[in-house]
Design a protein around this motif. Structure first.
Motif, short mmCIF file in Angstrom:
data_model
loop_
_atom_site.label_atom_id
_atom_site.label_comp_id
_atom_site.label_asym_id
_atom_site.label_seq_id
_atom_site.Cartn_x
_atom_site.Cartn_y
_atom_site.Cartn_z
N PHE A 106 1.62 -6.99 -9.47
CA PHE A 106 1.50 -7.57 -7.50
C PHE A 106 3.18 -7.18 -6.84
O PHE A 106 3.05 -6.33 -5.69
CB PHE A 106 1.74 -8.98 -7.46
N GLN A 107 4.12 -6.36 -7.70
CA GLN A 107 5.47 -6.47 -6.50
C GLN A 107 5.31 -5.16 -6.30
O GLN A 107 6.18 -5.16 -5.86
CB GLN A 107 6.49 -7.24 -7.40
N ALA A 108 5.21 -4.35 -7.57
CA ALA A 108 4.72 -3.08 -7.45
C ALA A 108 4.49 -2.60 -6.38
O ALA A 108 4.07 -1.29 -5.54
CB ALA A 108 4.93 -2.15 -8.82
N ALA A 109 2.51 -3.05 -6.75
CA ALA A 109 1.48 -2.92 -5.75
C ALA A 109 2.73 -3.11 -3.45
O ALA A 109 2.41 -2.75 -2.64
CB ALA A 109 0.47 -3.56 -6.10
N SER A 110 3.36 -4.50 -3.90
CA SER A 110 3.41 -4.58 -2.49
C SER A 110 4.78 -3.73 -2.63
O SER A 110 4.78 -3.62 -0.69
CB SER A 110 4.03 -6.13 -2.73
N ASP A 111 5.54 -3.40 -3.31
CA ASP A 111 6.85 -2.43 -2.37
C ASP A 111 5.90 -1.37 -2.25
O ASP A 111 6.31 -0.70 -0.80
CB ASP A 111 7.66 -2.63 -3.74
N ALA A 112 4.89 -0.71 -2.65
CA ALA A 112 5.01 1.03 -2.28
C ALA A 112 3.93 0.30 -1.45
O ALA A 112 3.77 1.31 -0.54
CB ALA A 112 3.41 1.40 -4.03
N ALA A 113 2.45 -0.39 -0.44
CA ALA A 113 2.75 -0.95 0.45
C ALA A 113 3.32 -1.11 1.44
O ALA A 113 3.48 -0.18 2.36
CB ALA A 113 1.93 -2.18 0.17
N ARG A 114 4.72 -1.64 1.50
CA ARG A 114 5.54 -1.94 2.48
C ARG A 114 6.32 -0.22 2.78
O ARG A 114 6.43 0.20 3.61
CB ARG A 114 6.81 -2.44 1.57
N GLN A 115 6.13 0.55 1.52
CA GLN A 115 7.04 2.36 1.55
C GLN A 115 5.77 2.94 2.49
O GLN A 115 6.12 3.56 3.55
CB GLN A 115 7.31 2.55 0.49
N THR A 116 4.70 2.33 2.02
CA THR A 116 3.53 3.12 3.33
C THR A 116 3.63 3.40 4.15
O THR A 116 3.79 3.96 5.37
CB THR A 116 2.22 3.34 2.49
N VAL A 117 3.69 1.94 4.22
CA VAL A 117 3.56 1.14 5.90
C VAL A 117 5.24 2.08 6.65
O VAL A 117 5.21 1.97 8.39
CB VAL A 117 3.86 -0.41 6.38
N ALA A 118 6.32 1.60 6.73
CA ALA A 118 7.92 2.21 6.58
C ALA A 118 7.52 3.57 7.23
O ALA A 118 7.61 4.06 7.63
CB ALA A 118 9.12 2.06 5.84
N ARG A 119 6.90 4.08 6.32
CA ARG A 119 6.82 5.92 6.54
C ARG A 119 5.63 6.12 7.72
O ARG A 119 6.21 7.16 8.51
CB ARG A 119 5.66 6.16 4.87
N LEU A 120 4.42 5.05 7.70
CA LEU A 120 3.32 5.91 8.54
C LEU A 120 4.28 4.91 9.90
O LEU A 120 3.88 5.79 10.67
CB LEU A 120 2.25 4.84 8.26
N GLN A 121 5.17 3.82 10.29
CA GLN A 121 5.50 3.72 11.74
C GLN A 121 6.82 5.02 12.07
O GLN A 121 6.72 4.91 13.38
CB GLN A 121 6.38 2.52 11.45
N VAL A 122 6.85 6.58 11.41
CA VAL A 122 8.04 6.57 11.92
C VAL A 122 7.18 7.52 12.26
O VAL A 122 6.29 8.18 12.51
CB VAL A 122 9.24 7.41 10.23
#
Length: 122
Positions: A106-122
């Motif tokens: 769950f932690q790894a999936a959460s981290d990957a989701a945060r990174q994806t959201v951060a990439r999309l916001q740029v």
């Protein structure tokens, strides 16, 4: 006369005590039966429900519904179930290809989701 009243009173008391003993015995027996049947509760409820369906006033409507469903609804439901099964198998195969070692934590999936959201916001 007083002696006769005392005897009647005594008989009433004995009768009341024997009734209480009988009620206590019946209650204890009922509790034992209830405890003995507890593991079979689901099966008994299913049986009672089936009997209520098949012997109720609406039994003919149930038969008509199932016959109509078999003719018109069942083919569509069967196709939908087959499509769902195929999609599930495809998703399962894709997940195995993407994560051969198993699903991420769950932690790894959460981290990957945060990174994806951060990439999309740029």
């Amino acid at each position: 006369r007083q002696q006769q009243q005392q005897q009647q009173h005594q008989q009433q008391e004995e009768s009341r005590e024997s009734e209480e003993d009988w009620l206590d015995s019946m209650e204890a027996t009922a509790m034992k039966v209830q405890q003995a049947l507890e593991p079979y509760r689901s099966a008994m409820l299913l049986s009672v429900g089936a009997i209520a369906c098949f012997y109720g006033r609406r039994f003919t409507y149930s038969v008509l519904f199932w016959r109509a469903f078999r003719v018109s609804g069942w083919p569509a439901a069967r196709r939908a179930a087959e499509e769902l099964r195929q999609r599930y198998r495809a998703a399962q195969a894709a997940a195995r290809r993407e994560w051969p070692q198993g699903f991420p934590s769950f932690q790894a999936a959460s981290d990957a989701a945060r990174q994806t959201v951060a990439r999309l916001q740029v």
